[in-house]
Design a protein around this motif. Sequence first.
Motif, mmCIF file in Angstrom:
data_model
loop_
_atom_site.group_PDB
_atom_site.id
_atom_site.type_symbol
_atom_site.label_atom_id
_atom_site.label_comp_id
_atom_site.label_asym_id
_atom_site.label_seq_id
_atom_site.Cartn_x
_atom_site.Cartn_y
_atom_site.Cartn_z
ATOM 1 N N MET A 152 0.842 -1.306 -0.163
ATOM 2 C CA MET A 152 -0.064 -0.113 0.109
ATOM 3 C C MET A 152 0.888 1.161 0.200
ATOM 4 O O MET A 152 1.555 1.340 0.999
ATOM 5 C CB MET A 152 -0.861 -0.030 1.176
ATOM 6 C CG MET A 152 -1.906 1.061 1.111
ATOM 7 S SD MET A 152 -2.793 1.106 2.752
ATOM 8 C CE MET A 152 -3.763 -0.468 2.681
ATOM 9 N N LYS A 165 1.427 5.108 0.172
ATOM 10 C CA LYS A 165 0.815 6.586 0.565
ATOM 11 C C LYS A 165 1.773 7.566 0.431
ATOM 12 O O LYS A 165 2.555 7.527 1.160
ATOM 13 C CB LYS A 165 -0.030 6.433 1.698
ATOM 14 C CG LYS A 165 -1.191 5.623 2.005
ATOM 15 C CD LYS A 165 -2.028 5.839 3.193
ATOM 16 C CE LYS A 165 -2.584 4.492 3.601
ATOM 17 N NZ LYS A 165 -2.011 3.386 4.090
ATOM 18 N N LYS A 170 8.607 5.106 14.856
ATOM 19 C CA LYS A 170 9.322 4.337 13.878
ATOM 20 C C LYS A 170 10.861 4.166 14.324
ATOM 21 O O LYS A 170 11.596 5.393 14.521
ATOM 22 C CB LYS A 170 9.152 4.388 12.552
ATOM 23 C CG LYS A 170 7.651 4.129 12.031
ATOM 24 C CD LYS A 170 7.043 2.645 12.543
ATOM 25 C CE LYS A 170 5.744 2.502 12.796
ATOM 26 N NZ LYS A 170 4.974 2.913 11.888
ATOM 27 N N GLU A 211 10.358 5.973 9.098
ATOM 28 C CA GLU A 211 8.848 6.574 9.535
ATOM 29 C C GLU A 211 7.752 6.293 8.368
ATOM 30 O O GLU A 211 6.803 6.479 8.748
ATOM 31 C CB GLU A 211 9.217 8.279 9.625
ATOM 32 C CG GLU A 211 9.614 8.919 8.108
ATOM 33 C CD GLU A 211 10.145 10.102 8.661
ATOM 34 O OE1 GLU A 211 11.332 10.183 9.223
ATOM 35 O OE2 GLU A 211 10.009 11.317 7.898
ATOM 36 N N ARG A 212 8.080 6.001 7.256
ATOM 37 C CA ARG A 212 7.183 5.448 6.180
ATOM 38 C C ARG A 212 7.358 3.935 6.023
ATOM 39 O O ARG A 212 6.929 3.451 5.036
ATOM 40 C CB ARG A 212 7.511 6.259 4.845
ATOM 41 C CG ARG A 212 7.285 7.749 5.092
ATOM 42 C CD ARG A 212 6.993 8.349 3.633
ATOM 43 N NE ARG A 212 8.188 8.789 3.081
ATOM 44 C CZ ARG A 212 8.530 9.679 2.293
ATOM 45 N NH1 ARG A 212 7.434 9.820 1.204
ATOM 46 N NH2 ARG A 212 9.624 9.900 1.424
ATOM 47 N N GLY A 213 7.732 3.345 7.186
ATOM 48 C CA GLY A 213 7.717 1.804 6.967
ATOM 49 C C GLY A 213 8.879 1.053 6.413
ATOM 50 O O GLY A 213 8.942 -0.166 6.808
ATOM 51 N N CYS A 243 -8.757 5.604 5.312
ATOM 52 C CA CYS A 243 -8.038 4.394 4.976
ATOM 53 C C CYS A 243 -8.406 3.186 5.242
ATOM 54 O O CYS A 243 -8.407 1.967 4.537
ATOM 55 C CB CYS A 243 -6.650 4.550 5.582
ATOM 56 S SG CYS A 243 -5.559 3.344 5.511
ATOM 57 N N ASN A 275 -10.803 0.553 3.004
ATOM 58 C CA ASN A 275 -10.186 0.432 1.655
ATOM 59 C C ASN A 275 -11.019 -0.600 0.837
ATOM 60 O O ASN A 275 -11.131 -1.879 1.487
ATOM 61 C CB ASN A 275 -8.974 -0.084 1.998
ATOM 62 C CG ASN A 275 -7.917 -0.220 0.692
ATOM 63 O OD1 ASN A 275 -8.651 -0.260 -0.505
ATOM 64 N ND2 ASN A 275 -6.752 -0.212 0.675
ATOM 65 N N LYS A 299 -9.452 -3.997 -0.316
ATOM 66 C CA LYS A 299 -9.238 -5.522 0.590
ATOM 67 C C LYS A 299 -9.982 -6.523 0.588
ATOM 68 O O LYS A 299 -11.022 -6.579 0.783
ATOM 69 C CB LYS A 299 -8.755 -4.827 1.988
ATOM 70 C CG LYS A 299 -8.128 -5.745 2.839
ATOM 71 C CD LYS A 299 -6.887 -5.243 3.393
ATOM 72 C CE LYS A 299 -5.817 -5.084 2.630
ATOM 73 N NZ LYS A 299 -4.767 -4.453 3.088
ATOM 74 N N TYR A 301 -0.108 -5.076 8.030
ATOM 75 C CA TYR A 301 0.976 -4.149 7.767
ATOM 76 C C TYR A 301 0.440 -2.986 6.605
ATOM 77 O O TYR A 301 -0.463 -3.398 5.811
ATOM 78 C CB TYR A 301 2.224 -4.916 6.851
ATOM 79 C CG TYR A 301 3.250 -3.981 6.460
ATOM 80 C CD1 TYR A 301 4.189 -3.832 7.479
ATOM 81 C CD2 TYR A 301 3.328 -3.058 5.495
ATOM 82 C CE1 TYR A 301 5.299 -3.068 7.498
ATOM 83 C CE2 TYR A 301 4.688 -2.403 5.445
ATOM 84 C CZ TYR A 301 5.454 -2.529 6.480
ATOM 85 O OH TYR A 301 6.524 -1.454 6.365
ATOM 86 N N GLY A 302 0.577 -1.803 6.943
ATOM 87 C CA GLY A 302 0.017 -0.630 5.884
ATOM 88 C C GLY A 302 -0.958 0.078 6.594
ATOM 89 O O GLY A 302 -1.785 0.644 5.766
ATOM 90 N N GLU A 303 -1.545 -0.316 7.583
ATOM 91 C CA GLU A 303 -2.459 0.197 8.093
ATOM 92 C C GLU A 303 -2.280 0.599 9.668
ATOM 93 O O GLU A 303 -1.212 0.149 10.256
ATOM 94 C CB GLU A 303 -4.016 -0.906 8.340
ATOM 95 C CG GLU A 303 -4.394 -1.130 6.751
ATOM 96 C CD GLU A 303 -5.731 -1.895 7.124
ATOM 97 O OE1 GLU A 303 -6.191 -1.807 8.129
ATOM 98 O OE2 GLU A 303 -5.984 -2.759 6.242
ATOM 99 N N GLU A 344 1.452 5.439 7.689
ATOM 100 C CA GLU A 344 1.836 3.998 7.280
ATOM 101 C C GLU A 344 2.250 3.455 8.623
ATOM 102 O O GLU A 344 2.903 4.221 9.596
ATOM 103 C CB GLU A 344 3.097 3.723 6.510
ATOM 104 C CG GLU A 344 2.261 3.922 4.945
ATOM 105 C CD GLU A 344 3.278 3.235 3.962
ATOM 106 O OE1 GLU A 344 3.765 2.125 4.497
ATOM 107 O OE2 GLU A 344 3.331 3.490 2.869
#
Lengths: 431, 190
Positions: free
Chosen positions: A1, A3, A201, A221-223, B23, B26, B29, B40-42, B68
């Motif tokens: 995902m 973003k 993070k 911070e962005r994974g 978000c 979604n 999904k 992951y990603g949520e 994220e």
Amino acid sequence: MKKNVFVIALFLMFWQQLSLADLTIEISSSSDNALPLAIIPFDYAVGTKQPKTDVAKVIAADLFSSGKFKVLPNVRLPSLPSSLGDVDFTEWRDLDVDNMLLGEISMSKKGLYNIKLTFIDLLRKKEVISKRWENIYENNLRQVAHKMSDQIYQEITGVRGSFNTKIAYVTVKKVSGKKKYSLDIADSDGFNSQPLLRSNKPIMSPSWSPDGKNMAYVSFERGRSEIIVQSLNGKMRKVVASYEGINGSPSWSPDSKKISVTLSKSGSADVYILTLATKKLRRLTYNFAIETESVWAPDGNSLFFNSDRRGKPQIFQVQLGTGAIKRITFEGAYNSNPAISPDGNFLAMVNSSGHFNIGLLDLETSEFNIITNTYLDESPSFSPNGEMILYAMNDKGKAKLAIVAIGNSMTKILSTESGEVRAPSWGPFID
Amino acid sequence: MNICLKKSALFLVIFSALFLGACSDNPKKKSNKSLFESGYGEGDGSQVEVIGAGGQGNIDGYNVGLNEDGSIGIDPSELGADLEPIIYFEFDSYIINDKGLSIIKHYAEILEENEDEAIVLLGHTDERGSPGYNLALGEKRAKAAKESFMLYGIEDKRIEVITLGESQPMIEGSNEMAWSQNRRVEIKIK
């Protein structure tokens, strides 16, 4: 995902609540060959408001932590002279004390502090350092003390002191079960800590630019890992590497214009040089193995890095002119995380043959020594004068920092009570 | 000035809440068909505060609000311990053992049946050795797992690889029990 939305907003800091988490200091061992030194309790002029900082104590702690000085306890001082003229030289000779520090503190007309410090060579019976600081804010007294420590260190050892410098590190704290990361800087003795960045993070591998203005580090911070360059005043912050795969291990060139980085965008982790002004990348290694943790030689002509191309990580050196690569470490099954001394003569690294300690390799003679005896040591960083190494270690399950003086066994442990501290980087001289 | 700053902070909070709300809705999904826990990603939104050094008192920083979450939220009890989506490794190794291969095969079969699903492989190491090297080692582990997924027929583009190195241990502690649990690749639905 994916973003790519950044929300940027001004943020109000509640400084008093969040800051002032200085590192706690303990000395874990002491040195035998230390030079005895007398620090006479300072004279406070009539009407002087007692400052919170005891300048004499700060200087004593600095010099003691180098492993090269032992300061006479106050109870053993035979007299308390207030000037060179007051000194009874024979009584100090009997105690085998060669040097003495005197200090006077008074209030200036502006209500600030005036400090006069005198360092006396008792053998030559003369003042060898005499310094005055005027109109000093109480908050800056520690800095005055560190500057004086630097002068004394230079007078006695011939090497510039690096007490008046800063260190950077990452702290990790658990707040309601969640880890909070903070990139902090502090004085070299762990005091005056200030945050540069807080994140939910991980923050890794801070590296101080040689001009002292910027910090490069890895943020998740962005994974995923990205390399960020941030000015110390927080006004500039840029993502400089956000390629597919690893963006890691930033290290500044001596001229502060480039950083070497680890990227895996072409397959395996390799070392690249990123020119910050042009964003141009130059790839230095092409091996399918791991190549990472590069650092620049002080002359800027080569880099040291670690590679597991022979099965286990070892340190290699790449020449920027020719691209030629040479293996540097041969002692032990695991050598990684190189740090190069400011004069380019010594390489420190994480060394393991079962235990993880900091090893020091003399690049001229190839003499190799393990210089730490703590547990799970990593992330070595030389003091700017090359006399000490700051590193991260593990004390009974808790991550702490330690500073070891090269050439003697003196080790100072820096820890934070409310969490863990790791990934240290020693900043440059402050002119 | 302070009021202005407070308003901005409030704006951030509201904006983040709206964004997170959107978000969690979604439509793409299809997690009900999956045996993976989607972690992951949520989540609660990641953010950093950038602060300038060298000042006293309040310092005007700025806040970068992001959205994220790399949090690790596996509950093996739902999956059966044998089939938990984690592959474990020996120290300083990225060789996948037979147990790891059988786990990958199991999840590759699920992916075959759920053609719209994609995964992310999160590579981790234990705390020993240097952090920079461990970041690279975590990627090698995740890439080794990806190659195995591809051998079982899963397309390259459905598998993302992320390394977290030694930064996110599963179990805190400095002993072999903790280390053996931390040297891992986690399989997460994207």
